[in-house]
Design an enzyme around this catalytic site. Structure first.
Site, PDB file in Angstrom:
ATOM      1  N   SER A 191      34.284  47.986  34.364  1.00 44.23           N
ATOM      2  CA  SER A 191      33.939  46.601  34.064  1.00 44.23           C
ATOM      3  C   SER A 191      35.181  45.882  33.563  1.00 44.23           C
ATOM      4  O   SER A 191      36.109  46.498  33.018  1.00 44.23           O
ATOM      5  CB  SER A 191      32.853  46.547  32.985  1.00 44.23           C
ATOM      6  OG  SER A 191      32.639  45.234  32.519  1.00 44.23           O
ATOM      7  N   TYR A 208      29.451  48.777  24.406  1.00 41.67           N
ATOM      8  CA  TYR A 208      29.508  48.738  25.866  1.00 41.67           C
ATOM      9  C   TYR A 208      30.954  48.734  26.341  1.00 41.67           C
ATOM     10  O   TYR A 208      31.327  49.480  27.251  1.00 41.67           O
ATOM     11  CB  TYR A 208      28.774  47.507  26.390  1.00 41.67           C
ATOM     12  CG  TYR A 208      28.857  47.349  27.886  1.00 41.67           C
ATOM     13  CD1 TYR A 208      28.166  48.214  28.731  1.00 41.67           C
ATOM     14  CD2 TYR A 208      29.645  46.349  28.471  1.00 41.67           C
ATOM     15  CE1 TYR A 208      28.252  48.086  30.115  1.00 41.67           C
ATOM     16  CE2 TYR A 208      29.733  46.214  29.838  1.00 41.67           C
ATOM     17  CZ  TYR A 208      29.027  47.085  30.666  1.00 41.67           C
ATOM     18  OH  TYR A 208      29.121  46.960  32.029  1.00 41.67           O
TER      19      TYR A 208
END
Length: 264
Positions: A144, A157
């Protein structure tokens, strides 16, 4: 179409919807046999039927919960018995929960690391010997932009995606002499059910809606890069430019971007 995929076996985690499902359809359209891994048996079967009906390709759907790492070796043994080999592994499964660092529950912390990091590594560990022996293969890890530029309310995250990038970069060097390609994919926010869990209130999606990537576009980039030496896929370009700027001028980016970063 990617002609390099004809006759290849492509294992995709998190394949019951979203990006994983799109990748599976495109791989089948290119002549590959997708192996679909996810927790939801009903959704897996539905995706397999759609691919079979649309592409006339025999899909292999297998229920697999990446948080139960003790079951992963038997899953990959089943895949090898059914297919005879694994050419490409797409580690796509993952999830996030947006919360400030002091408010993240222990269950969410453990869950994100279990699926996003440990599950990914466990799956990869199963294919490494096969690919090294064949001196061919491709491992694609969906990380990501959050793994490059951490922002408020995504501390855990982002930490999982930092871990994925570190693992991927090391793995790439280890496997280079065996003809095995390793690619990191770093998308920004995508139009998937990811935000059903990460942002149940909908405020983040509302604030960044016009910047959200389509899964079709991301999947096309990934499938086009399969069985090539592509090191990274970064989308969108402007967000990756921000990540690069952060590497060079972290203090400046944090000051200038503070207001935008808190829009979760």
């Amino acid at each position: 179409m990617n002609e390099r995929l004809k006759g290849k076996t492509v294992v995709i985690t998190g394949a019951s919807g979203g990006l994983g499902e799109k990748i599976a359809h495109l791989c089948a359209a290119s002549g590959a046999r997708p192996v679909l891994l996810a927790r939801n048996q009903e959704k897996l079967a539905q995706v397999a039927r759609q691919i079979g009906d649309g592409q006339h390709v025999d899909c292999l759907p297998i229920v697999c919960d990446l948080s139960r790492q003790e079951e992963i070796p038997s899953v990959f043994q089943e895949i090898l018995q059914e297919t005879g080999g694994i050419d490409i592994l797409v580690n796509n499964a993952g999830y996030g929960v947006f919360a400030e660092a002091g408010e993240v529950s222990l269950a969410d912390l453990q869950g994100m690391f279990s699926v996003n990091v440990v599950g990914l590594i466990a799956c990869t560990t199963e294919v490494i010997p096969v690919m090294k022996e064949r001196r061919s293969g491709h491992i694609i890890n969906i990380a990501s932009q959050a793994g490059k530029l951490a922002t408020p309310k995504s501390s855990v995250y982002s930490a999982t995606k930092h871990a994925v990038l570190g693992y991927t970069n090391s793995l790439r060097m280890e496997l280079a002499d065996f003809g095995v390609f390793v690619t990191a994919v770093n998308p920004g926010p995508m139009a998937t059910n990811f935000f059903d869990i990460a942002d149940p209130g909908g405020s983040y999606v509302e604030n960044v809606g016009r910047f959200i990537l389509s899964t079709d576009k991301v999947a096309q980039k990934i499938v086009a890069a399969m069985m090539t030496r592509r090191r990274e896929i970064n989308m969108p370009g402007w967000m990756n430019a921000g990540s690069l700027a952060y590497t060079l001028f972290p203090g400046l980016v944090e000051r200038l971007g503070k207001k935008a970063f808190f829009k979760k």
